[in-house]
Design an enzyme around this catalytic site. Structure first.
Site, PDB file in Angstrom:
ATOM      1  N   LYS A  11     -38.952 -10.902  -3.010  1.00  0.00           N
ATOM      2  CA  LYS A  11     -37.532 -10.892  -2.582  1.00  0.00           C
ATOM      3  C   LYS A  11     -37.445  -9.865  -1.400  1.00  0.00           C
ATOM      4  CE  LYS A  11     -36.412  -8.693  -6.587  1.00  0.00           C
ATOM      5  NZ  LYS A  11     -37.597  -8.872  -7.133  1.00  0.00           N
ATOM      6  N   ARG A  14     -28.852  -7.587 -12.077  1.00  0.00           N
ATOM      7  CA  ARG A  14     -30.041  -7.588 -13.197  1.00  0.00           C
ATOM      8  C   ARG A  14     -29.937  -7.768 -14.325  1.00  0.00           C
ATOM      9  NH1 ARG A  14     -33.691  -4.740  -9.330  1.00  0.00           N
ATOM     10  NH2 ARG A  14     -35.915  -4.467 -10.164  1.00  0.00           N
ATOM     11  N   ARG A  22     -48.975  -3.153  -3.568  1.00  0.00           N
ATOM     12  CA  ARG A  22     -47.770  -3.199  -2.522  1.00  0.00           C
ATOM     13  C   ARG A  22     -47.870  -1.827  -1.619  1.00  0.00           C
ATOM     14  NH1 ARG A  22     -42.270  -4.671  -4.466  1.00  0.00           N
ATOM     15  NH2 ARG A  22     -42.587  -3.654  -6.370  1.00  0.00           N
ATOM     16  N   ARG A  68     -45.442   3.088  -4.125  1.00  0.00           N
ATOM     17  CA  ARG A  68     -44.158   3.465  -5.126  1.00  0.00           C
ATOM     18  C   ARG A  68     -44.638   3.848  -6.298  1.00  0.00           C
ATOM     19  NH1 ARG A  68     -40.082  -1.660  -4.962  1.00  0.00           N
ATOM     20  NH2 ARG A  68     -40.187  -0.974  -7.123  1.00  0.00           N
ATOM     21  N   ARG A  91     -41.594  -3.365 -16.410  1.00  0.00           N
ATOM     22  CA  ARG A  91     -40.598  -4.072 -15.720  1.00  0.00           C
ATOM     23  C   ARG A  91     -40.512  -5.294 -15.863  1.00  0.00           C
ATOM     24  NH1 ARG A  91     -42.749  -1.499 -10.417  1.00  0.00           N
ATOM     25  NH2 ARG A  91     -41.472  -2.719  -9.185  1.00  0.00           N
TER      26      ARG A  91
HETATM   27  P1  ADP Z   1     -39.935  -7.656  -4.613  1.00  0.00           P
HETATM   28  O1  ADP Z   1     -39.097  -7.376  -3.468  1.00  0.00           O
HETATM   29  O2  ADP Z   1     -39.658  -9.218  -5.345  1.00  0.00           O
HETATM   30  O3  ADP Z   1     -40.685  -6.841  -5.771  1.00  0.00           O
HETATM   31  P2  ADP Z   1     -41.961  -7.540  -2.363  1.00  0.00           P
HETATM   32  O4  ADP Z   1     -41.252  -8.517  -1.436  1.00  0.00           O
HETATM   33  O5  ADP Z   1     -41.923  -6.149  -2.170  1.00  0.00           O
HETATM   34  O6  ADP Z   1     -41.550  -8.140  -3.800  1.00  0.00           O
HETATM   35  O7  ADP Z   1     -43.476  -8.240  -2.494  1.00  0.00           O
HETATM   36  C1  ADP Z   1     -44.450  -7.469  -3.465  1.00  0.00           C
HETATM   37  C2  ADP Z   1     -45.690  -7.601  -2.779  1.00  0.00           C
HETATM   38  O8  ADP Z   1     -46.283  -8.694  -2.810  1.00  0.00           O
HETATM   39  C3  ADP Z   1     -45.966  -7.096  -1.293  1.00  0.00           C
HETATM   40  O9  ADP Z   1     -47.045  -6.374  -1.366  1.00  0.00           O
HETATM   41  C4  ADP Z   1     -45.990  -8.062  -0.380  1.00  0.00           C
HETATM   42  O10 ADP Z   1     -46.599  -7.726   0.621  1.00  0.00           O
HETATM   43  C5  ADP Z   1     -46.562  -9.008  -1.270  1.00  0.00           C
HETATM   44  N1  ADP Z   1     -46.059 -10.286  -1.215  1.00  0.00           N
HETATM   45  C6  ADP Z   1     -44.746 -10.881  -0.756  1.00  0.00           C
HETATM   46  N2  ADP Z   1     -44.962 -12.186  -0.753  1.00  0.00           N
HETATM   47  C7  ADP Z   1     -46.082 -12.481  -0.750  1.00  0.00           C
HETATM   48  C8  ADP Z   1     -46.765 -13.973  -0.851  1.00  0.00           C
HETATM   49  N3  ADP Z   1     -46.101 -15.004  -0.532  1.00  0.00           N
HETATM   50  N4  ADP Z   1     -48.157 -14.071  -0.892  1.00  0.00           N
HETATM   51  C9  ADP Z   1     -48.852 -12.801  -1.212  1.00  0.00           C
HETATM   52  N5  ADP Z   1     -48.469 -11.562  -1.203  1.00  0.00           N
HETATM   53  C10 ADP Z   1     -47.000 -11.582  -1.042  1.00  0.00           C
HETATM   54  P1  AMP Z   2     -36.752  -2.511  -7.122  1.00  0.00           P
HETATM   55  O1  AMP Z   2     -37.065  -1.931  -5.769  1.00  0.00           O
HETATM   56  O2  AMP Z   2     -35.681  -3.920  -7.019  1.00  0.00           O
HETATM   57  O3  AMP Z   2     -38.028  -3.279  -7.851  1.00  0.00           O
HETATM   58  O4  AMP Z   2     -35.986  -1.578  -8.303  1.00  0.00           O
HETATM   59  C1  AMP Z   2     -36.604  -0.592  -8.590  1.00  0.00           C
HETATM   60  C2  AMP Z   2     -36.095   0.012  -9.918  1.00  0.00           C
HETATM   61  O5  AMP Z   2     -34.826   0.421  -9.658  1.00  0.00           O
HETATM   62  C3  AMP Z   2     -36.015  -0.810 -10.885  1.00  0.00           C
HETATM   63  O6  AMP Z   2     -37.327  -1.029 -11.710  1.00  0.00           O
HETATM   64  C4  AMP Z   2     -34.877  -0.145 -11.671  1.00  0.00           C
HETATM   65  O7  AMP Z   2     -35.424   1.025 -12.418  1.00  0.00           O
HETATM   66  C5  AMP Z   2     -33.906   0.402 -10.750  1.00  0.00           C
HETATM   67  N1  AMP Z   2     -32.970  -0.780 -10.432  1.00  0.00           N
HETATM   68  C6  AMP Z   2     -32.787  -1.296  -9.033  1.00  0.00           C
HETATM   69  N2  AMP Z   2     -31.871  -2.197  -9.064  1.00  0.00           N
HETATM   70  C7  AMP Z   2     -31.375  -2.140 -10.322  1.00  0.00           C
HETATM   71  C8  AMP Z   2     -30.286  -2.935 -11.184  1.00  0.00           C
HETATM   72  N3  AMP Z   2     -29.740  -3.918 -10.427  1.00  0.00           N
HETATM   73  N4  AMP Z   2     -29.973  -2.332 -12.208  1.00  0.00           N
HETATM   74  C9  AMP Z   2     -30.934  -1.659 -12.941  1.00  0.00           C
HETATM   75  N5  AMP Z   2     -31.968  -1.070 -12.307  1.00  0.00           N
HETATM   76  C10 AMP Z   2     -31.891  -1.153 -11.107  1.00  0.00           C
END
Ligand code: ADP
Ligand code: AMP
Length: 206
Positions: A13, A87, A126, A152, A163
C-alpha cells in the site's frame, strides 16, 4: 478523487501510494505514519505504543480523530489517498460520514491482494529511510549504501502474524463494505513494483 488503499500488512500500500499520490496530486494519509510520527515525538500514550508494537489495532476513536483533523487541512480539498485507514467497519462508516459532511465520498477503494506466505518476508525484511520515509526491502529493493534506515518495531515475525490475524478477523470486513457501495476494485499485488503500479493506475482509470 478520494481513494482508499486496502490490503494486509506488506501488500504494498505505502509503496504504491507514493506513485499514485504523485500522479493524482493528492496527499497520502497513512494512519500508521501519523501514529509513528506521534510516537517519535514522544506524544503517543504508552498503551497505544504497545498495541502497535505487538500488532494490535489502535482504538477506532483515536484513528478517526486523527483522520478527521487531517482532512480539514487545505491540501485535502482536491481529495486524498487513505492508506491503512479504514481498518474496521465503524472506521469506514465514520470516514463516509466525515466526507459526506463536506459533500464528498470515497470514489474508489483498491484492495491490493497478496497471499499470506509472501507477506511475512515482505514485512520482516522491510526497511524505511529515517529521513525521507522511502520504503525499501532488503531482498527486492535494497537501500543504497549509507542510507539511514530503520526496521519497524512491529515488523517482527510474531507481530506480523498478529497483524495478519487482525486483518483476517476484522479488517477484511471493510472489503464487502466497499463492494456493496459499488466502489471496490481488486488488484493483484504480486509481481514487480512497476507492474503493480500499472495495475493500480488502470483500476483508477488514470
Ligand atoms: P504496506 O504499506 O501494505 O504494509 P509496503 O508498501 O510497506 O506495504 O511494502 C512492504 C514491503 O514489501 C516493503 O519492504 C516493500 O519494499 C516491499 N514491496 C512492496 N511492493 C512489492 C512488490 N511488488 N514486490 C516485492 N516487494 C514489494
Ligand atoms: P501500518 O503502518 O498501516 O502498517 O500501521 C501500523 C500499526 O498502526 C497497525 O498495526 C496498528 O497498530 C496501527 N494502526 C494504523 N492504522 C490503524 C487503523 N486505521 N486502525 C487501527 N490501528 C491502526
Amino acid at each position: 478523487m478520494n481513494v482508499v488503499f486496502m490490503g494486509p500488512p506488506g501488500a504494498g500500500k505505502g509503496t504504491q501510494a507514493k506513485f499514485v499520490c504523485e500522479k493524482l496530486g493528492i496527499p497520502q494519509l497513512s494512519t500508521g505514519d501519523i501514529l509513528r510520527a506521534s510516537n517519535a515525538a514522544g506524544k503517543l500514550p504508552a498503551a497505544l505504543v504497545q498495541a502497535m508494537d505487538t500488532g494490535g489495532l489502535v482504538p477506532d476513536d483515536v484513528v478517526i480523530g486523527l483522520i478527521g483533523d487531517r482532512i480539514n487541512e487545505s491540501d485535502c480539498v482536491g481529495g486524498a489517498l487513505f492508506d491503512g485507514f479504514p481498518r474496521t467497519v465503524p472506521q469506514a462508516e465514520a470516514l463516509g460520514a466525515m466526507l459526506a459532511a463536506r459533500g464528498l465520498k470515497i470514489d474508489i477503494a483498491i484492495a491490493i491482494e497478496v497471499p499470506s506466505d509472501l507477506l511475512i518476508e515482505r514485512t520482516v525484511l522491510r526497511r524505511t529511510d529515517k529521513r525521507t520515509g522511502q520504503i525499501y526491502h532488503l531482498k527486492y529493493n535494497p537501500p543504497p549504501p549509507g542510507a539511514d534506515v530503520v526496521h519497524r518495531a512491529d515488523d517482527t515475525e510474531e507481530s506480523v502474524r498478529t497483524r495478519l490475524d487482525a486483518y483476517a478477523r476484522v479488517t477484511s470486513a471493510v472489503i464487502p463494505f466497499y463492494e456493496e457501495a459499488g466502489v471496490l476494485k481488486r488488484v493483484d499485488g504480486v509481481g514487480a513494483v512497476g507492474e503493480v503500479t500499472k495495475r493500480v493506475l488502470a483500476a483508477l482509470g488514470v
